[in-house]
Design a protein around this motif. Sequence first.
Motif, PDB file in Angstrom:
ATOM      1  N   PHE A 158      30.468  54.431  36.459  1.00 11.98           N
ATOM      2  CA  PHE A 158      31.803  54.738  36.744  1.00 11.98           C
ATOM      3  C   PHE A 158      32.905  53.625  36.420  1.00 11.98           C
ATOM      4  N   ALA A 159      34.221  54.124  35.768  1.00 13.83           N
ATOM      5  CA  ALA A 159      35.061  53.860  35.037  1.00 13.83           C
ATOM      6  C   ALA A 159      35.743  53.249  35.982  1.00 13.83           C
ATOM      7  N   ALA A 160      36.905  52.235  34.925  1.00 16.17           N
ATOM      8  CA  ALA A 160      36.981  50.829  35.172  1.00 16.17           C
ATOM      9  C   ALA A 160      38.363  50.828  36.241  1.00 16.17           C
ATOM     10  N   LYS A 161      38.990  52.269  35.925  1.00 19.03           N
ATOM     11  CA  LYS A 161      40.031  52.305  36.535  1.00 19.03           C
ATOM     12  C   LYS A 161      39.352  52.981  38.401  1.00 19.03           C
ATOM     13  N   LYS A 162      38.040  53.980  38.181  1.00 23.01           N
ATOM     14  CA  LYS A 162      37.966  55.057  39.593  1.00 23.01           C
ATOM     15  C   LYS A 162      37.207  53.413  40.617  1.00 23.01           C
ATOM     16  N   LEU A 163      36.811  52.263  39.940  1.00 18.73           N
ATOM     17  CA  LEU A 163      37.033  50.855  40.581  1.00 18.73           C
ATOM     18  C   LEU A 163      37.536  50.156  41.125  1.00 18.73           C
ATOM     19  N   GLN A 164      39.054  50.269  40.324  1.00 18.08           N
ATOM     20  CA  GLN A 164      39.715  49.872  41.083  1.00 18.08           C
ATOM     21  C   GLN A 164      40.527  50.634  41.913  1.00 18.08           C
ATOM     22  N   HIS A 165      40.414  52.065  42.021  1.00 20.40           N
ATOM     23  CA  HIS A 165      41.135  52.810  42.892  1.00 20.40           C
ATOM     24  C   HIS A 165      40.074  52.395  44.159  1.00 20.40           C
ATOM     25  N   ALA A 166      39.272  52.408  44.166  1.00 21.28           N
ATOM     26  CA  ALA A 166      37.983  52.003  45.298  1.00 21.28           C
ATOM     27  C   ALA A 166      38.356  51.195  45.580  1.00 21.28           C
ATOM     28  N   VAL A 167      38.705  49.950  45.084  1.00 20.14           N
ATOM     29  CA  VAL A 167      39.175  48.602  45.904  1.00 20.14           C
ATOM     30  C   VAL A 167      40.263  48.553  46.440  1.00 20.14           C
ATOM     31  N   GLU A 168      41.725  48.836  46.285  1.00 18.34           N
ATOM     32  CA  GLU A 168      42.499  49.696  46.306  1.00 18.34           C
ATOM     33  C   GLU A 168      42.371  50.112  48.413  1.00 18.34           C
ATOM     34  N   ALA A 169      41.190  51.543  47.391  1.00 17.71           N
ATOM     35  CA  ALA A 169      41.515  51.985  49.387  1.00 17.71           C
ATOM     36  C   ALA A 169      40.601  50.879  50.136  1.00 17.71           C
ATOM     37  N   SER A 170      39.542  50.402  50.498  1.00 18.96           N
ATOM     38  CA  SER A 170      38.152  49.729  50.882  1.00 18.96           C
ATOM     39  C   SER A 170      39.139  49.150  51.551  1.00 18.96           C
ATOM     40  N   GLU A 171      38.612  48.897  52.761  1.00 14.55           N
ATOM     41  CA  GLU A 171      39.005  47.714  53.991  1.00 14.55           C
ATOM     42  C   GLU A 171      38.408  47.148  54.205  1.00 14.55           C
ATOM     43  N   ASN A 172      36.846  46.603  53.124  1.00 15.85           N
ATOM     44  CA  ASN A 172      35.926  45.834  52.978  1.00 15.85           C
ATOM     45  C   ASN A 172      36.172  44.546  52.232  1.00 15.85           C
ATOM     46  N   VAL A 173      37.279  44.747  52.271  1.00 21.28           N
ATOM     47  CA  VAL A 173      37.846  43.147  50.459  1.00 21.28           C
ATOM     48  C   VAL A 173      39.539  43.344  49.894  1.00 21.28           C
ATOM     49  N   ASP A 174      39.780  42.183  50.043  1.00 28.28           N
ATOM     50  CA  ASP A 174      41.289  41.894  49.378  1.00 28.28           C
ATOM     51  C   ASP A 174      40.355  40.774  48.347  1.00 28.28           C
ATOM     52  N   VAL A 175      41.198  41.396  47.474  1.00 24.40           N
ATOM     53  CA  VAL A 175      41.262  40.438  46.295  1.00 24.40           C
ATOM     54  C   VAL A 175      42.660  40.380  45.181  1.00 24.40           C
ATOM     55  N   ASP A 176      42.769  39.277  45.380  1.00 25.19           N
ATOM     56  CA  ASP A 176      43.865  38.339  44.240  1.00 25.19           C
ATOM     57  C   ASP A 176      43.656  37.986  42.660  1.00 25.19           C
ATOM     58  N   VAL A 177      43.951  38.760  42.187  1.00 27.07           N
ATOM     59  CA  VAL A 177      43.551  38.439  41.112  1.00 27.07           C
ATOM     60  C   VAL A 177      44.965  37.648  40.168  1.00 27.07           C
ATOM     61  N   LEU A 178      44.452  36.155  39.836  1.00 24.63           N
ATOM     62  CA  LEU A 178      45.669  35.173  40.110  1.00 24.63           C
ATOM     63  C   LEU A 178      45.866  35.648  37.943  1.00 24.63           C
ATOM     64  N   GLY A 179      44.816  35.875  36.932  1.00 17.58           N
ATOM     65  CA  GLY A 179      45.159  36.169  36.001  1.00 17.58           C
ATOM     66  C   GLY A 179      43.959  35.650  34.609  1.00 17.58           C
ATOM     67  N   THR A 180      44.639  36.442  33.792  1.00 15.27           N
ATOM     68  CA  THR A 180      43.937  36.131  32.541  1.00 15.27           C
ATOM     69  C   THR A 180      44.120  35.111  32.143  1.00 15.27           C
ATOM     70  N   PHE A 181      42.940  34.085  31.580  1.00 14.11           N
ATOM     71  CA  PHE A 181      44.130  32.586  30.682  1.00 14.11           C
ATOM     72  C   PHE A 181      42.742  32.412  29.528  1.00 14.11           C
ATOM     73  N   TYR A 182      43.451  31.673  28.663  1.00 14.37           N
ATOM     74  CA  TYR A 182      42.536  31.289  27.247  1.00 14.37           C
ATOM     75  C   TYR A 182      42.689  29.485  27.839  1.00 14.37           C
ATOM     76  N   PRO A 183      41.670  29.076  28.314  1.00 12.43           N
ATOM     77  CA  PRO A 183      40.879  27.949  28.353  1.00 12.43           C
ATOM     78  C   PRO A 183      40.904  26.446  27.985  1.00 12.43           C
ATOM     79  N   SER A 184      40.915  27.067  25.977  1.00 17.55           N
ATOM     80  CA  SER A 184      41.164  25.975  25.153  1.00 17.55           C
ATOM     81  C   SER A 184      41.692  26.923  23.387  1.00 17.55           C
ATOM     82  N   SER A 185      43.127  27.269  23.893  1.00 18.06           N
ATOM     83  CA  SER A 185      42.737  28.567  23.064  1.00 18.06           C
ATOM     84  C   SER A 185      43.596  28.109  21.599  1.00 18.06           C
ATOM     85  N   GLY A 186      43.877  26.269  21.392  1.00 20.58           N
ATOM     86  CA  GLY A 186      43.684  26.306  20.215  1.00 20.58           C
ATOM     87  C   GLY A 186      42.345  25.725  19.687  1.00 20.58           C
TER      88      GLY A 186
END
Length: 272
Positions: A158-186
């Motif tokens: 099941f492709a990632a984009k299809k899952l994203q569309h399914a999540v966007e259409a779902s009334e069972n969950v809201d998702v907040d994506v804060l972002g992707t970070f480097y915990p220790s980029s050094g």
Amino acid sequence: MMLNLPVSQPSGAALERIEKRLQATKAAENETQASSGSVVNMLGTPQIARSVETYRGAIFSVDDRTVQLPTTADISIDIPRQIVHHSPAVILLVHDVSRDAYLVEREYRVGSNSFSFGFPAGLRDNQESALQSAFRELAEETGIVVEGIAHLASDPDFAAKKLQHAVEASENVDVDVLGTFYPSSGMSDEQVTLLTLHLKKFHVEGRHFDADEHVQSTWVSWKELSEVIPFQGSHTNFLILNEKLHRSRRIQTSHAQAMGTILSTSSIPESF
């Protein structure tokens, strides 16, 4: 349902203004170093001249590197660095909307050598997206299965984009994506994606742990989450601070809507 993605990147004009200020603060130092040709060009691209693996474990490996930094002259500067290669991961703040409760876990963490409080988290498998990993880890580690979503995340075809569309259409969950970070980029190339899942319809099945995983979990109130439990992880505290901000905004919006309703339904005398 809402799939809230991170705030967009700064505009090109804004970055240009910041770049001018950065260059201005380095002007005096550049003049001092210019005669030796060792002024580092931070708009250039560093090159990896040498990289040798010195350790490989079950979760991460370590490379010893020589990196060539570009300069404003026609030469480069070699610097030694070590880098920890680590799989990308997800960390989830899980909110049961109907009960206004949050899921908290406790397990052993080798970094602090203690049994620490935290949130569901895990490594992303192969090429799966952060969303796929989030719902897979949620089901495996907590037994929580979001209606109509969890089985899609566990399906490798099941492709990632299809899952994203399914999540966007779902009334069972809201998702907040804060972002992707480097915990220790050094020192590490590990990337961690932080998400908040507001669950509206779900059920609980059996959990599936690795042989060396030992996890306790329970639901807590917002007050217990934000004021009582001693969280040690920086990303865990970041998720809590973000949720505190969103809760404050939701309360303000609710009050504003309530006041608007009161004002719209109130009768104001013509002589007012």
